[in-house]
Design a protein around this motif. Structure first.
Motif, PDB file in Angstrom:
ATOM      1  N   TYR A  54       0.831  -1.206   0.000  1.00  0.00           N
ATOM      2  CA  TYR A  54       0.000   0.000   0.000  1.00  0.00           C
ATOM      3  C   TYR A  54       0.858   1.246   0.000  1.00  0.00           C
ATOM      4  O   TYR A  54       2.069   1.180   0.219  1.00  0.00           O
ATOM      5  N   ARG A 113       8.178   4.174  -4.663  1.00  0.00           N
ATOM      6  CA  ARG A 113       8.254   3.177  -3.587  1.00  0.00           C
ATOM      7  C   ARG A 113       7.237   2.056  -3.814  1.00  0.00           C
ATOM      8  O   ARG A 113       7.514   0.885  -3.524  1.00  0.00           O
ATOM      9  N   LYS A 159       6.471  -2.009   1.954  1.00  0.00           N
ATOM     10  CA  LYS A 159       5.279  -1.425   2.600  1.00  0.00           C
ATOM     11  C   LYS A 159       4.081  -2.359   2.436  1.00  0.00           C
ATOM     12  O   LYS A 159       3.191  -2.126   1.613  1.00  0.00           O
ATOM     13  N   GLU A 199      11.973   2.473  14.299  1.00  0.00           N
ATOM     14  CA  GLU A 199      11.082   3.541  13.817  1.00  0.00           C
ATOM     15  C   GLU A 199       9.822   3.534  14.666  1.00  0.00           C
ATOM     16  O   GLU A 199       9.716   2.772  15.625  1.00  0.00           O
ATOM     17  N   SER A 215       4.088   3.942  12.700  1.00  0.00           N
ATOM     18  CA  SER A 215       3.770   4.277  11.303  1.00  0.00           C
ATOM     19  C   SER A 215       4.517   5.537  10.890  1.00  0.00           C
ATOM     20  O   SER A 215       3.970   6.392  10.200  1.00  0.00           O
ATOM     21  N   ASN A 216       5.779   5.628  11.326  1.00  0.00           N
ATOM     22  CA  ASN A 216       6.553   6.842  11.039  1.00  0.00           C
ATOM     23  C   ASN A 216       8.046   6.596  11.248  1.00  0.00           C
ATOM     24  O   ASN A 216       8.428   5.637  11.901  1.00  0.00           O
ATOM     25  N   ILE A 225       9.015   8.381   2.554  1.00  0.00           N
ATOM     26  CA  ILE A 225       9.057   9.387   1.482  1.00  0.00           C
ATOM     27  C   ILE A 225       9.158  10.786   2.105  1.00  0.00           C
ATOM     28  O   ILE A 225       9.880  11.646   1.608  1.00  0.00           O
ATOM     29  N   THR A 226       8.462  10.974   3.216  1.00  0.00           N
ATOM     30  CA  THR A 226       8.557  12.260   3.918  1.00  0.00           C
ATOM     31  C   THR A 226       9.978  12.449   4.444  1.00  0.00           C
ATOM     32  O   THR A 226      10.540  13.542   4.386  1.00  0.00           O
ATOM     33  N   ALA A 266       3.699  10.567   5.952  1.00  0.00           N
ATOM     34  CA  ALA A 266       2.860  11.288   4.989  1.00  0.00           C
ATOM     35  C   ALA A 266       1.618  11.866   5.662  1.00  0.00           C
ATOM     36  O   ALA A 266       1.090  12.874   5.216  1.00  0.00           O
TER      37      ALA A 266
HETATM   38  N1  PDD Z   1       2.849   5.033   7.344  1.00  0.00           N
HETATM   39  N2  PDD Z   1       7.551   3.801   8.884  1.00  0.00           N
HETATM   40  C1  PDD Z   1       6.420   3.086   8.895  1.00  0.00           C
HETATM   41  C2  PDD Z   1       6.406   1.767   9.584  1.00  0.00           C
HETATM   42  C3  PDD Z   1       5.262   3.592   8.264  1.00  0.00           C
HETATM   43  O1  PDD Z   1       4.130   2.865   8.268  1.00  0.00           O
HETATM   44  C4  PDD Z   1       5.301   4.869   7.635  1.00  0.00           C
HETATM   45  C5  PDD Z   1       4.119   5.454   6.923  1.00  0.00           C
HETATM   46  C6  PDD Z   1       6.517   5.584   7.666  1.00  0.00           C
HETATM   47  C7  PDD Z   1       6.677   6.935   7.001  1.00  0.00           C
HETATM   48  O2  PDD Z   1       6.686   6.820   5.604  1.00  0.00           O
HETATM   49  P1  PDD Z   1       6.125   7.996   4.685  1.00  0.00           P
HETATM   50  O3  PDD Z   1       6.880   9.221   5.067  1.00  0.00           O
HETATM   51  O4  PDD Z   1       6.444   7.547   3.317  1.00  0.00           O
HETATM   52  O5  PDD Z   1       4.663   8.141   4.960  1.00  0.00           O
HETATM   53  C8  PDD Z   1       7.626   5.014   8.279  1.00  0.00           C
HETATM   54  C9  PDD Z   1       1.666   5.498   6.639  1.00  0.00           C
HETATM   55  C10 PDD Z   1       1.475   6.975   6.697  1.00  0.00           C
HETATM   56  C11 PDD Z   1       0.464   4.702   7.118  1.00  0.00           C
HETATM   57  O6  PDD Z   1       0.622   3.508   7.302  1.00  0.00           O
HETATM   58  O7  PDD Z   1      -0.633   5.262   7.273  1.00  0.00           O
END
Ligand code: PDD
Length: 286
Positions: free
Chosen positions: A33, A52, A150, A182, A185-186, A209-210, A246
């Protein structure tokens, strides 16, 4: 309001979009996703998310069912149809419906399942949590070892989020071999003596990506960056901490495992980085 969603080539009311009970995403968590944020009706970091997605699919031996242009068109159409000014577009691709449950992958040519939907989130940019800062606890990282892909296998992050809630805080940071990997979710950062410290990319974390955009903007603004793992004790002794995603952009963290960081208010570096990210990513939003 009934959303219009996208399923396998069709735009449908959410109540009419159905996926098979045999779908690999449902029975095996066999899908990937992306989440792309929308500000002022435009997509932030779209190309990063698209690249990605392609990488995640490739790592799992799946084809990318659509071109960049086709993905962009669907994202834009859903934003328009659902009147999204601030929010997110969620995208999921699974290995499809083999017609039964089987551990082996379905035969070549089985159509993949492609789902996209929007989530309206007014106040995403001017988020009160970002002015207050958030509190986190640490939790052992018991996820699988390919966190760079992801996938939709999000049970352990959900469990960690619930544990954080039960303990009266906002989120959890995962630790492994004594170091922070990490957040649920970030991606995670600390700031010490003006330097931004964050774990380097590997299979241990998602390649945010952020994160990529923010580190580029910070380097362009002559800020110091060190990519190395850090511990919870270091985070507790840091001047500041924050995370990126994101959906949260740059989010200041003011407490780690019950220890207040600095003044207990979002620090100047995290605050500046949030402004920088919003400013710069809006310039390239499409
Ligand atoms: N989650 N690490 C994990 C485990 C994540 O699930 C996410 C993003 C990130 C940050 O990645 P990005 O900057 O590309 O969003 C890091 C998304 C926002 C979610 O699952 O809703």
């Amino acid at each position: 309001m009934t959303r219009t969603v996208y399923l396998n080539g069709e735009y449908l009311p959410e109540t009419e979009a159905h996926v098979s009970i045999f779908d690999r995403g449902f029975v095996m968590g066999d899908g990937v996703y992306e989440v792309t944020s929308v500000l002022q009706g435009k997509l932030l970091d779209f190309d990063g998310h698209c690249l990605r997605l392609n990488r995640s699919l490739g790592e799992l031996g799946m084809k990318n069912p659509l071109s960049r242009e086709a993905w962009l068109e669907i994202h834009r159409k859903l934003v328009e149809l659902n009147g999204i000014d601030e929010g997110m577009v969620y995208l999921q691709v699974t290995r499809g419906n083999p017609g039964d449950r089987d551990f082996a992958y379905p035969p070549e040519g089985t159509p993949q399942t492609v789902v996209l939907f929007t989530q309206a989130k007014p106040g995403l940019a001017d988020n009160p949590q970002a002015r207050q800062g958030i509190r986190v606890i640490s939790i052992p990282d018991l996820r699988w070892a390919r966190r760079d892909i992801k996938t939709v296998q999000l049970l352990y992050p959900s469990m960690a989020k619930m544990e954080a809630k039960h303990r009266g805080v906002d989120d959890a940071w995962f630790t492994e071999d004594g170091f922070v990997t990490e957040g649920t979710s970030n991606n995670t950062y600390i700031v010490k003596g003006g330097k931004i410290i964050t774990r380097p990319l590997s299979q241990d974390i998602l390649h945010g990506i952020t994160r990529a955009s923010l580190l580029r903007y910070a380097a362009e603004a002559q800020m110091q960056i060190e990519e190395r793992p850090f511990t919870i004790a270091e985070a507790q002794a840091a001047d500041e901490a924050f995370f990126t995603s994101a959906s949260a952009f740059v989010m200041p963290v003011i407490e780690v495992d019950g220890v207040t960081l600095g003044s207990g208010r979002p620090g100047p570096v995290a605050t500046r980085l949030r402004e920088l990210y919003l400013e710069e990513s809006l310039k390239s939003a499409i």
